[in-house]
Design an enzyme around this catalytic site. Structure first.
Site, PDB file in Angstrom:
ATOM      1  CB  CYS A 303      23.350  48.177  17.764  1.00 41.16           C
ATOM      2  SG  CYS A 303      22.154  47.175  16.706  1.00 41.16           S
ATOM      3  N   PRO A 306      30.687  48.081  21.524  1.00 42.58           N
ATOM      4  CG  PRO A 306      33.074  48.135  21.609  1.00 42.58           C
ATOM      5  CD  PRO A 306      31.709  47.976  20.810  1.00 42.58           C
ATOM      6  N   GLY A 307      30.684  50.593  22.491  1.00 43.29           N
ATOM      7  CA  GLY A 307      30.369  52.155  22.681  1.00 43.29           C
ATOM      8  C   GLY A 307      31.186  53.071  22.504  1.00 43.29           C
ATOM      9  N   GLY A 308      31.917  52.668  20.914  1.00 43.50           N
ATOM     10  CA  GLY A 308      33.100  54.102  20.525  1.00 43.50           C
ATOM     11  C   GLY A 308      31.577  55.073  19.742  1.00 43.50           C
ATOM     12  CE  LYS A 309      29.766  53.780  14.451  1.00 36.09           C
ATOM     13  NZ  LYS A 309      30.445  52.180  14.618  1.00 36.09           N
ATOM     14  CG  ASP A 356      16.606  41.407  21.005  1.00 34.42           C
ATOM     15  OD1 ASP A 356      16.588  42.706  20.291  1.00 34.42           O
ATOM     16  OD2 ASP A 356      15.985  39.939  21.025  1.00 34.42           O
ATOM     17  CG  ASP A 373      27.664  51.164  14.274  1.00 34.74           C
ATOM     18  OD1 ASP A 373      27.461  50.668  13.423  1.00 34.74           O
ATOM     19  OD2 ASP A 373      28.354  51.091  14.774  1.00 34.74           O
ATOM     20  CB  CYS A 426      31.673  48.300  10.043  1.00 40.29           C
ATOM     21  SG  CYS A 426      33.903  48.048   9.654  1.00 40.29           S
TER      22      CYS A 426
HETATM   23  C1  LIG Z   1      28.416  47.009  14.617  1.00 39.15           C
HETATM   24  S1  LIG Z   1      28.214  46.552  16.741  1.00 39.15           S
HETATM   25  C2  LIG Z   1      27.860  48.729  17.227  1.00 39.15           C
HETATM   26  C3  LIG Z   1      29.398  49.342  17.712  1.00 39.15           C
HETATM   27  C4  LIG Z   1      28.593  50.076  18.648  1.00 39.15           C
HETATM   28  N1  LIG Z   1      27.856  50.913  18.341  1.00 39.15           N
HETATM   29  C5  LIG Z   1      30.440  50.764  18.520  1.00 39.15           C
HETATM   30  O1  LIG Z   1      30.259  52.093  18.418  1.00 39.15           O
HETATM   31  O2  LIG Z   1      30.818  50.565  19.436  1.00 39.15           O
HETATM   32  C6  LIG Z   1      26.860  45.834  16.468  1.00 39.15           C
HETATM   33  C7  LIG Z   1      26.405  45.694  18.125  1.00 39.15           C
HETATM   34  O3  LIG Z   1      24.748  45.201  17.956  1.00 39.15           O
HETATM   35  C8  LIG Z   1      24.697  44.165  18.811  1.00 39.15           C
HETATM   36  N2  LIG Z   1      23.678  43.218  19.081  1.00 39.15           N
HETATM   37  C9  LIG Z   1      23.232  42.364  18.020  1.00 39.15           C
HETATM   38  N3  LIG Z   1      21.829  41.773  17.839  1.00 39.15           N
HETATM   39  C10 LIG Z   1      21.049  42.980  18.910  1.00 39.15           C
HETATM   40  C11 LIG Z   1      19.795  43.248  18.694  1.00 39.15           C
HETATM   41  N4  LIG Z   1      19.263  41.855  18.656  1.00 39.15           N
HETATM   42  N5  LIG Z   1      19.392  44.276  19.539  1.00 39.15           N
HETATM   43  C12 LIG Z   1      20.568  45.045  19.657  1.00 39.15           C
HETATM   44  N6  LIG Z   1      21.975  45.079  20.094  1.00 39.15           N
HETATM   45  C13 LIG Z   1      22.082  44.328  19.460  1.00 39.15           C
HETATM   46  C14 LIG Z   1      26.107  43.707  19.172  1.00 39.15           C
HETATM   47  O4  LIG Z   1      25.975  43.002  20.415  1.00 39.15           O
HETATM   48  C15 LIG Z   1      27.048  44.113  19.064  1.00 39.15           C
HETATM   49  O5  LIG Z   1      27.502  45.123  20.277  1.00 39.15           O
END
Ligand SMILES: C[S@@+](CC[C@H](N)C(=O)[O-])C[C@H]1O[C@@H](n2cnc3c(N)ncnc32)[C@H](O)[C@@H]1O
Length: 487
Positions: A303, A306-309, A356, A373, A426
């Protein structure tokens, strides 16, 4: 026959004696705050995303922009408590007020109870605002109600509105009082209490920390952390070797952030990526030996947007590791590529895809390390999103559980035997954290590592084996981390 024009003027008062109210002078900071409240109420706008545009359009100097920010965020954040006080000051239910009048009243009550603006000046300025935005009739009501609000300070109002006798107290009245005192919905107070568990005595501090002005955290990606700290006038973060904390201002004014040598990232989020990378060796974790056999293989960020981790994993992973960063939302995947690219022309060993995680294009058992995440309620970042606590509902949490379980199961399926999966949210809400992980563990195939060992320099991480960070303890968002080793 109509009388001549001259005759019609005979009984009129001379113009100078007319009792017209003096023209209202617009007070721009309060008007900006009012516009923000309207946007949040009418179109569900996010306060933290909307205010910068309103401030920019108003062209305020720094001092007035700071006042507008304080009034808007403060009023949004304290809404529940302000409403309880206003309801006790009004002879009819708040629901019978025109919503714009209620917005003005909240703004006035916030100034009276939470700022150093003298109460008479707060009332006068708010009545003036009411005259310009809701009319002179409602302005008189605003005046009458706010004068009642000025009769007590905040503490006296809280005592007035809560159970006066200690002997009448129950666990539920304690929750209600804390909810009122710290402006949280009661269901969130209960969730934070449950997450604190044996450390319940810290509940008041945990709630109070959600009302403090958040410090901006930067991450030094392609710049030395001390150099970044000096350039932006910040302080090195206490826990992450990449973190710099800055007291305020717009982080995007810094060249280092604009060209992506540094980014905006909560120090707690940084620790989540650091902990997963630490499972490769140090930190007393049961790794090494065969666990590292695939360390020139793949790491998966399930997940990633936007890519921080993902960007930090890119910094931390040993040579030879390739990283697959996936997000279901295509625009979020694009953000991952931008975050990682920085000044570089390509993104090296990171491959970004839109996929997905519940129906993944990759094969099972391919990854050495997996970061899940998960999308969550965000209750761990209430400091940064003043309106979130009133927007979120218990149903949101219920709705997220199935997705969180599915993504963790997908993460475990993607990891090879001996690989490690980090489950991160979070949010400290037990339904999104411990209960998701326990559900996964009950299905077999993985064991929990003591995640605290991956962050040996960070104190007070909870009873284990999971990690729970807290704003009041660590100055970070309330991030949750579980590290699961696949059998
Ligand atoms: C908490 S954010 C992730 C933050 C990211 N790891 C960072 O550090 O920038 C959760 C992310 O999960 C994505 N997401 C939601 N459902 C998903 C799925 N079924 N498969 C993959 N990504 C999914 C969302 O689009 C969102 O960008």
């Amino acid at each position: 026959m109509p009388p001549p024009e001259r005759g019609r003027n005979v009984n009129r008062r001379p113009p100078q004696r007319r009792r017209t109210p003096p023209p209202r002078t617009p007070d721009i900071p309060r008007r900006v705050a009012y516009d923000l409240l309207s946007a949040v109420r009418e179109r569900g706008a996010y306060a933290n995303l909307t205010l910068p545009g309103l401030l920019g359009n108003a062209g305020l100097d720094d001092r007035d922009a700071a006042l507008a920010t304080e009034l808007s965020y403060g009023t949004v954040r304290w809404q529940g408590t302000l409403d309880a006080i206003l309801a006790a000051s009004l002879d009819r239910p708040l629901s019978e007020l025109d919503p714009p009048v209620l917005d003005v009243l909240r703004l006035g009550a916030y100034q009276i109870l939470h700022t150093r603006i003298p109460p008479y000046a707060a009332v006068a300025a708010t009545v003036n605002l009411a005259g310009t935005v809701v009319g002179e009739g409602p302005a008189r009501l605003v005046n009458a109600v706010l004068r009642k609000v000025t009769k007590r300070d905040l503490e006296a109002w809280i005592i007035q509105l809560t159970s006066p006798k200690r002997s009448d107290r129950t666990a539920e009245t304690e929750i209600a009082e804390l909810a009122l005192r710290h402006a949280h919905p009661e269901w969130i107070v209960r969730a934070i209490a449950a997450a604190l568990g044996p450390e319940i005595a810290e509940l008041g501090q945990a709630l109070a920390a959600n009302n403090e002005r958040p410090i901006v955290h930067l991450v030094a990606r392609r710049i030395d952390r001390d150099e970044l700290s000096a350039q932006v006038g910040g302080e090195p973060g206490p826990w992450s070797p990449y973190a710099v904390r800055i007291p305020g201002g717009s982080p995007h004014s810094f060249a280092e952030v604009r060209d992506r040598r540094a980014g905006v990232q909560d120090e707690g989020s940084q620790l989540m990526a650091i902990a997963l990378a630490a499972t490769l060796g140090g930190a007393g974790l049961p790794s090494g030996g065969s666990d590292n056999a695939g360390s020139n293989g793949w790491w998966l960020d399930l997940c990633a947007g936007p890519g921080g981790k993902a960007a930090l994993l890119d910094l931390l992973a040993p040579d030879g590791v390739q990283i697959l960063a996936a997000d279901r939302a295509p625009h979020r995947s694009q953000l991952v590529a931008q975050t990682i690219r920085g000044e570089r022309v390509d993104i090296g060993r990171v491959r970004v895809i839109s996929a997905d995680g519940l129906a993944p294009p990759w094969r099972d058992n391919f990854a050495d390390r997996v970061l899940v995440d998960a999308p969550c309620s965000g209750l761990g970042a209430l400091r940064r999103r003043p309106d979130a606590r009133w927007r979120r509902t218990p149903q949101d949490v219920t709705d997220l559980v199935e997705l969180q379980r599915g993504l963790l199961a997908a993460g475990l399926a993607a990891a090879r035997s001996g690989g490690v999966v980090a489950y991160v949210t979070c949010s400290p809400h037990p339904a999104e954290t411990v209960e998701i992980v326990e559900w996964a563990l009950a299905h077999g195939g993985a064991t929990a590592l003591d995640a605290r060992s991956a962050l040996p320099d960070v104190p007070s991480l909870g009873p284990g084996p999971f990690v729970q960070l807290w704003p009041h303890r660590h100055g970070t968002d309330a991030m949750f981390l579980a590290l699961l080793k696949v059998s």
